[in-house]
Write a protein that holds these residues in place. Structure first.
Motif, short mmCIF file in Angstrom:
data_model
loop_
_atom_site.label_atom_id
_atom_site.label_comp_id
_atom_site.label_asym_id
_atom_site.label_seq_id
_atom_site.Cartn_x
_atom_site.Cartn_y
_atom_site.Cartn_z
N ALA A 1 2.14 -2.54 6.16
CA ALA A 1 1.89 -3.38 5.02
C ALA A 1 0.32 -3.84 5.05
CB ALA A 1 2.63 -4.64 5.05
N GLY A 2 -0.19 -3.71 6.12
CA GLY A 2 -1.49 -3.93 6.16
C GLY A 2 -2.42 -2.90 5.69
N GLY A 3 -1.81 -1.72 5.61
CA GLY A 3 -3.00 -0.29 5.16
C GLY A 3 -2.77 -0.11 3.77
N LEU A 4 -3.45 1.19 3.72
CA LEU A 4 -3.57 1.46 2.18
C LEU A 4 -2.32 2.71 2.05
CD1 LEU A 4 -5.08 1.71 -0.25
CD2 LEU A 4 -6.50 3.63 0.78
N TYR A 5 -2.00 3.65 2.97
CA TYR A 5 -1.19 4.38 3.13
C TYR A 5 -0.81 4.96 4.52
CZ TYR A 5 -4.32 8.28 3.44
OH TYR A 5 -5.44 9.15 3.76
N THR A 6 0.67 5.18 4.52
CA THR A 6 0.88 5.80 5.86
C THR A 6 1.58 7.14 6.04
OG1 THR A 6 1.54 3.29 6.70
CG2 THR A 6 2.57 5.11 7.80
N THR A 7 1.24 7.99 6.80
CA THR A 7 1.59 9.17 7.12
C THR A 7 2.44 9.15 8.32
OG1 THR A 7 -0.09 10.19 8.35
CG2 THR A 7 -0.23 10.37 5.92
N SER A 8 3.53 9.99 8.43
CA SER A 8 4.26 10.17 9.48
C SER A 8 4.95 11.49 9.98
CB SER A 8 5.44 9.07 9.71
OG SER A 8 6.38 9.59 8.51
N VAL A 9 5.47 11.65 11.19
CA VAL A 9 6.35 12.84 11.54
C VAL A 9 7.85 12.04 11.92
CG1 VAL A 9 4.44 14.27 12.40
CG2 VAL A 9 5.67 12.72 13.94
N GLU A 10 8.55 12.63 11.10
CA GLU A 10 10.01 12.33 11.29
C GLU A 10 10.90 13.44 11.82
OE1 GLU A 10 10.99 9.19 9.85
OE2 GLU A 10 9.03 8.58 9.18
N ALA B 1 -12.09 9.24 6.23
CA ALA B 1 -10.96 8.65 6.79
C ALA B 1 -9.62 9.64 6.67
CB ALA B 1 -10.80 7.14 6.32
N ASP B 2 -9.54 10.00 5.44
CA ASP B 2 -8.42 10.74 4.87
C ASP B 2 -8.54 12.06 5.64
OD1 ASP B 2 -7.80 9.05 2.66
OD2 ASP B 2 -9.22 10.37 1.34
N ALA B 3 -9.13 12.71 6.05
CA ALA B 3 -9.30 14.13 6.79
C ALA B 3 -8.74 13.50 8.12
CB ALA B 3 -10.55 14.53 6.84
N GLU B 4 -9.25 12.49 8.91
CA GLU B 4 -8.91 12.24 10.25
C GLU B 4 -7.41 12.00 10.17
OE1 GLU B 4 -10.66 9.13 13.50
OE2 GLU B 4 -9.11 8.51 12.16
N VAL B 5 -6.85 11.09 9.23
CA VAL B 5 -5.46 10.88 9.07
C VAL B 5 -4.47 11.92 9.40
CG1 VAL B 5 -3.47 10.01 7.51
CG2 VAL B 5 -5.79 8.63 7.70
N LEU B 6 -5.07 12.97 8.59
CA LEU B 6 -4.20 14.27 8.69
C LEU B 6 -4.30 14.99 9.86
CD1 LEU B 6 -4.27 15.52 4.95
CD2 LEU B 6 -2.50 14.21 6.05
N HIS B 7 -5.52 15.25 10.27
CA HIS B 7 -5.82 15.84 11.78
C HIS B 7 -5.06 15.17 12.69
CE1 HIS B 7 -8.27 17.94 14.56
NE2 HIS B 7 -8.23 17.03 15.33
N VAL B 8 -5.29 13.84 12.85
CA VAL B 8 -4.05 13.40 13.80
C VAL B 8 -2.73 13.56 13.57
CG1 VAL B 8 -3.65 11.06 14.92
CG2 VAL B 8 -5.80 11.45 14.44
N LEU B 9 -2.34 13.51 12.30
CA LEU B 9 -0.79 13.91 12.09
C LEU B 9 -0.38 15.07 12.71
CD1 LEU B 9 1.52 12.24 10.68
CD2 LEU B 9 1.14 13.65 8.72
N GLU B 10 -1.18 16.22 12.42
CA GLU B 10 -1.13 17.44 13.05
C GLU B 10 -0.86 17.36 14.56
OE1 GLU B 10 -0.15 20.19 12.00
OE2 GLU B 10 -0.85 21.88 13.39
N LEU B 11 -1.86 16.78 15.34
CA LEU B 11 -1.69 16.78 16.78
C LEU B 11 -0.21 16.01 17.06
CD1 LEU B 11 -5.25 15.13 17.64
CD2 LEU B 11 -4.28 17.60 17.76
N TYR B 12 0.27 14.98 16.27
CA TYR B 12 1.42 14.40 16.41
C TYR B 12 2.63 15.70 16.46
CZ TYR B 12 -0.76 9.71 16.71
OH TYR B 12 -1.40 8.94 16.91
#
Ligand code: 87F
Length: 527
Positions: free
Chosen positions: A247-256, A212-223
């Motif tokens: 709030a419903g999740g564990l952590y949130t990454t973003s592009v700003e 799951a962690d790896a996918e979070v970053l993979h998708v963030l890179e696509l963004y």
């Protein structure tokens, strides 16, 4: 606020000024006939305000030029073909990437039953006022009112629970392209904050947190790629604070992203690791290889039509939009510049041949042969629409077997032999794309202010800076900063803690609390 006011919002009838142009006098290639001032007066083309003088009004005017149409419901906008084409280009890129990731597209219903919506109370609580409900069909009340999806966790996860049984059912990777409705009350702004918008929402379930962690970053890179490679908008990748995460999740990454004119940050897209919170609520369990019952690890991620608004704000100028070539529905517009009794048909044929040659090479090109508009009017019109490159063909060009190119990003003109045109245009489009990104990046860099103390922070905030500050990473301190900076233009908050962290020397203190700092974090007002 900086966006168009509510009152402005209600003005749905835009005066369309599209006068026919008197036959052009003295128009030669590269000259465009009448002086710009005359064209504006004659046709109503051009913007009535400058980007630096009234940003909100400027943005609204640029959007209204074929990108959106205001609608008679506040916060709802019509996406006209010009903006929808941009969305489609981003869709094509991202959808192809989803396929590489083996994510499957699906479609879940628009309506959510109250039971499903309320099943996960934690995350819905804060959002409840924004949920829109359908309560009637015709004149009769519905037995059970139906919510319109603001996001689809509660719509999809009951079925994740049903479909996931054993470890062989994992990972489950779904995505849907759809609309969502959030009944926002603060100042609506086309693309940036609307009550209905388009997005893709990805929802995935894995056996392990590592996957799951790896996918979070993979998708963030696509963004990141959507913003930086397609929209030519520089972003910062990072982690949201406890206060700003989903709030419903564990952590949130973003592009700003950051808009220098208003000094506001804008969250470009989010990629969340939901942990096992939703798995608990929705009983998304499976039998692992050892025959034990285990809970899945989930992610969700989305980007929206807000991307288009950020791009407009970043690149537009006093002549209108400037589109990066990679997302421009028309990359090259070819305009004939006939002159008196010169060989008009020959010029038209050269335009058509140029467009065919460019199209064959995969360049999105279009000719504008309309005879009821002057070349000058067409120049302004296509500049307003942001087309990255204009080609003009006049009698002299025909004679010399050349064309004139004019770049939208910097106005540079060149005369190019028709022989090597396709290759030259390809190179120019790459250069325009790169230059737009570089210019935007330099403008953003010029706004970054590193601060160490509260005084420096307040000053930087007043000066509309993108603030990078050492922070203790405590929720109460962020809440306190919000309190202390509350004002007409909104409070300051954390945008993200960049993954790319500058060095934090031992003993560095938090700018707000004076406690030992744990990380560098970007702060600012935001959309
Ligand atoms: C508004 C009303 C109801 C945001 C809302 O970011 C619920 C919500 O859950 C809500 N506004 N959110 C958070 C959305 C989280 C998440 N959903 C899937 C994403 C990515 C895609």
């Amino acid at each position: 606020m900086d966006g168009p006011s509510e009152k402005k919002e209600k003005v749905v009838k835009e005066k369309v000024v599209k006068e026919k142009v008197v036959k052009e006098k003295g128009a030669t290639s590269g000259q465009g006939g009448k002086k710009k001032k005359d064209v504006k007066k004659e046709t109503g083309l051009g913007l009535s305000v400058k980007k630096d003088e009234n940003f909100g009004e400027w943005y609204s005017e640029v959007c209204k030029h074929e990108m959106i149409e205001y609608y008679d419901i506040s916060g709802c906008y019509i996406l006209r073909p010009w903006s929808m084409s941009i969305w489609e280009i981003m869709h094509a890129f991202f959808d192809a990437e989803l396929k590489k990731m083996k994510v499957k597209n699906c479609y879940f219903p628009l309506f959510v039953s109250p039971g499903a919506l309320e099943r996960e109370t934690d995350h819905i609580e804060g959002f409840a006022p924004e949920v829109a409900w359908v309560t009637k069909s015709g004149k009769s009340d519905l037995e059970v009112p139906l919510a319109i999806r603001p996001t689809s966790e509660t719509v999809m996860y009951p079925y994740f629970s049903k479909w996931i049984r054993g470890h062989r059912d994992l990972p489950l990777k779904l995505n849907q392209w759809c609309n969502v409705v959030r009944w926002e009350f603060s100042n609506p702004t086309p693309f940036i904050r609307s009550r209905e918008f388009l997005w893709q929402e990805g929802h995935t379930a894995y056996a392990t947190k590592e996957e799951a962690d790896a996918e979070v970053l993979h998708v963030l890179e696509l963004y990141r790629r959507i913003y930086e490679e397609y929209l030519a908008v520089p972003i910062v990748k990072g982690m949201k604070s406890e206060n700003e995460k989903f709030a419903g999740g564990l952590y949130t990454t973003s592009v700003e992203a950051f808009i220098p004119n208003t000094g506001r940050g804008v969250q470009g897209a989010t990629s969340h690791c939901l942990g096992q919170n939703f798995a608990k609520m929705f009983e998304i369990n499976y039998e692992n290889e050892k025959g034990e019952t285990a809970m899945v690890w989930q992610n969700s991620w989305a980007y929206t039509t807000r991307t288009i608004g950020v791009m407009i704000m970043t690149h537009g100028d006093d002549k209108g939009l400037i589109l990066p070539p990679k997302i421009a529905p028309v990359q090259v517009v070819v305009i004939p510049v006939p002159y008196k009794d010169a060989n008009t048909q020959g010029i038209f044929d050269a335009c058509i041949a140029t467009v065919s040659a460019l199209s064959e090479a995969g360049i999105r090109a279009e000719e504008d042969l309309r005879d009821n508009y002057s070349p000058g009017w067409k120049y302004s019109n296509w500049e307003m629409k942001g087309v990255p490159l204009r080609i003009e063909i006049g009698p002299r060009d025909l004679e010399n077997d050349q064309v004139r190119t004019v770049r939208r990003d910097n106005g540079v003109k060149e005369d190019i032999p028709r022989g090597g045109l396709v290759e030259h245009v390809k190179e120019l489009l790459v250069k325009i794309q790169e230059n737009m990104f570089e210019v935007a990046k330099q403008k953003r860099e010029a706004c970054v202010e590193v601060v160490k103390t509260w005084d420096e922070f307040s000053n930087a905030l007043k000066e509309k800076k993108l603030i990078l500050a050492p922070w203790c990473d405590e929720k109460e301190v962020e809440i306190d900063v919000k309190q202390r900076t509350k004002g007409e233009t909104g409070a300051a908050k954390t945008l993200c803690s960049p993954f790319d962290q500058p060095e934090l020397p031992e003993g560095t203190l938090c700018f707000a609390s004076g406690k030992p700092a744990k990380k560098w974090t970007y702060w600012g007002r935001s959309y």
